[in-house]
Design an enzyme around this catalytic site. Sequence first.
Site, PDB file in Angstrom:
ATOM      1  N   LEU A 123       0.855  -1.190   0.000  1.00 55.61           N
ATOM      2  CA  LEU A 123       0.000   0.000   0.000  1.00 55.61           C
ATOM      3  C   LEU A 123       0.889   1.237   0.000  1.00 55.61           C
ATOM      4  CD1 LEU A 123      -2.607  -0.972   2.765  1.00 55.61           C
ATOM      5  CD2 LEU A 123      -3.011  -0.956   0.299  1.00 55.61           C
ATOM      6  N   HIS A 124       0.587   2.183  -0.880  1.00 54.33           N
ATOM      7  CA  HIS A 124       1.374   3.409  -0.876  1.00 54.33           C
ATOM      8  C   HIS A 124       0.593   4.638  -1.319  1.00 54.33           C
ATOM      9  CE1 HIS A 124       1.622   2.513  -5.181  1.00 54.33           C
ATOM     10  NE2 HIS A 124       1.995   3.755  -5.362  1.00 54.33           N
TER      11      HIS A 124
END
Length: 364
Positions: free
Chosen positions: A208-209
């Site tokens: 996740l970013h």
Amino acid sequence: MLIDIIAGARPNFMKVAPIVENIKLARADNRNIDFRLIHTGQHYDKNMSDSFFEQLGIPQPDINLEGGGGTGTEQTAAIMLGYENLLGKKKPDICLVVGDVTSTMACAIVAQKSFVKVAHVEAGIRSGDWSMPEEINRLVTDSITNYFFTTSETANFNLTASGVSNERIFFVGNTMIDTLLKNQSRFMKPLIWDKAELREKEFFVLTLHRPGNVDGEEKLKALLDQIIGNSRGLPVIFPVHPRTAKILKAIGPKSDNLYYVEPLSYLEFNYLVQRAFAVVTDSGGITEETTVMGVPCITLRNSTERPETVTIGTNELIGTDPIAIKPNFEKLFSGSWKKGQIPELWDGMTGKRIVDILLTLGVE
């Protein structure tokens, strides 16, 4: 013929590696082509640079513009100034940009203003979501590109629909997949494999970013709670982006089967992906790799610029509402996830096709 190859972020180097390799092969065959590999400095990590280039067989860049740091606008300005200064000393015949990062847009603009033709690798992909900086980069770059190298028929359609003539569009495939296939036999077992006592097809990989998923503490915690709560005790390996790491320290979700790890090398990360039960991500490039490796992929986004990973591949776009995780995990565990197929021309030969076309352009 001299080609400037622009790369500024980690995914860019995966994309240019096959092009660099095939230019070297063409030169060895006495073909009239050479290159300058230009690192814009948009993303720079000494640890990554020391191992990454070596792992993928990429030569050290000829030039580093050192345009990293600051806001997106500050990066754009620094990269443009650095590249303009370089072109003032020596111009190439073609500026080749890849993907959709700030470096791609910035160097394409400078090249055109300096009367250097632009070739765009991964041209024509669209998410339709203008809230994503990458979408703006794609639109601007393609509006001033001369030669379009595409990964899919969908990208071809997007370009022709915007008025690009067919003779400037070259459907070549996906250089990311060239790199993947070349290095598949070299994947390296990371330390977390033994530490977490992982077993093939009995763990998740999570990445996740994107700001919409990780910048809000409540949203990130809700996503992690749903992922952990529906994983049926399988380990969840989460290589943590620096931005996300800061927030995790504040919210501190803990579980016996959730493993935070430092960002992994390309060969280590894909060792895990290839052996995972499934991947949960908000990345675009990872959905391409899971498609080719036949690994189920759940994408926590509302739109994708790579629709072929959904229509043809193993990816499903489920949005960003944490509630959507449970039914999709149930589908995974029921064994009813789609098998998927590999899109056309994702065959490991894209870099060669691009260089062959560049050689024909050089005699125009």
